[in-house]
Design a protein around this motif. Structure first.
Motif, PDB file in Angstrom:
ATOM      1  N   LEU A  50     -67.118  -7.578  20.433  1.00  0.00           N
ATOM      2  CA  LEU A  50     -66.251  -8.019  19.338  1.00  0.00           C
ATOM      3  C   LEU A  50     -65.946  -6.864  18.378  1.00  0.00           C
ATOM      4  O   LEU A  50     -64.805  -6.683  17.960  1.00  0.00           O
ATOM      5  N   GLN A  53     -63.372  -4.628  20.020  1.00  0.00           N
ATOM      6  CA  GLN A  53     -62.056  -5.267  20.000  1.00  0.00           C
ATOM      7  C   GLN A  53     -61.449  -5.236  18.605  1.00  0.00           C
ATOM      8  O   GLN A  53     -60.249  -4.986  18.456  1.00  0.00           O
ATOM      9  N   GLU A  54     -62.243  -5.465  17.583  1.00  0.00           N
ATOM     10  CA  GLU A  54     -61.740  -5.438  16.207  1.00  0.00           C
ATOM     11  C   GLU A  54     -61.308  -4.032  15.791  1.00  0.00           C
ATOM     12  O   GLU A  54     -60.485  -3.876  14.899  1.00  0.00           O
TER      13      GLU A  54
END
Length: 91
Positions: A50, A53-54
């Motif tokens: 995550l 991806q961020e």
């Protein structure tokens, strides 16, 4: 030639830096270029994936499919390196 040997012939360094979450955080901030691993340690990969991806990085499973709880491997990196690593692992 194994996947590791293929990658080693194209990379300067190949090392494990500690926890998976730390390594994926390093990918997200650009401290290391990419990360890949086989296995089923999805619980170690999820938060780090995550974060990557961020930070506008790419994260998939080893086959290039979306990274999910059912994934049996992970590839994480910037968009260009991610595609390169994925291609090398498919050989």
């Amino acid at each position: 030639m194994t996947n590791e040997n293929t990658l080693l012939s194209k990379r300067v360094q190949f090392r494990m830096l500690g926890s998976v979450a730390l390594q994926l955080a390093y990918v997200a901030c650009g401290r290391i270029d990419d990360y890949w691993e086989y296995g089923e340690q999805f619980y170690d990969w999820m938060a780090g994936a995550l974060v990557v991806q961020e930070a506008a990085g790419a994260v998939t499973d080893i086959n290039g499919d979306p990274f999910t709880w059912a994934s049996t491997g992970i590839i994480a990196g910037n968009m260009q390196l991610h595609a390169e690593i994925q291609a090398m692992l498919k050989r």
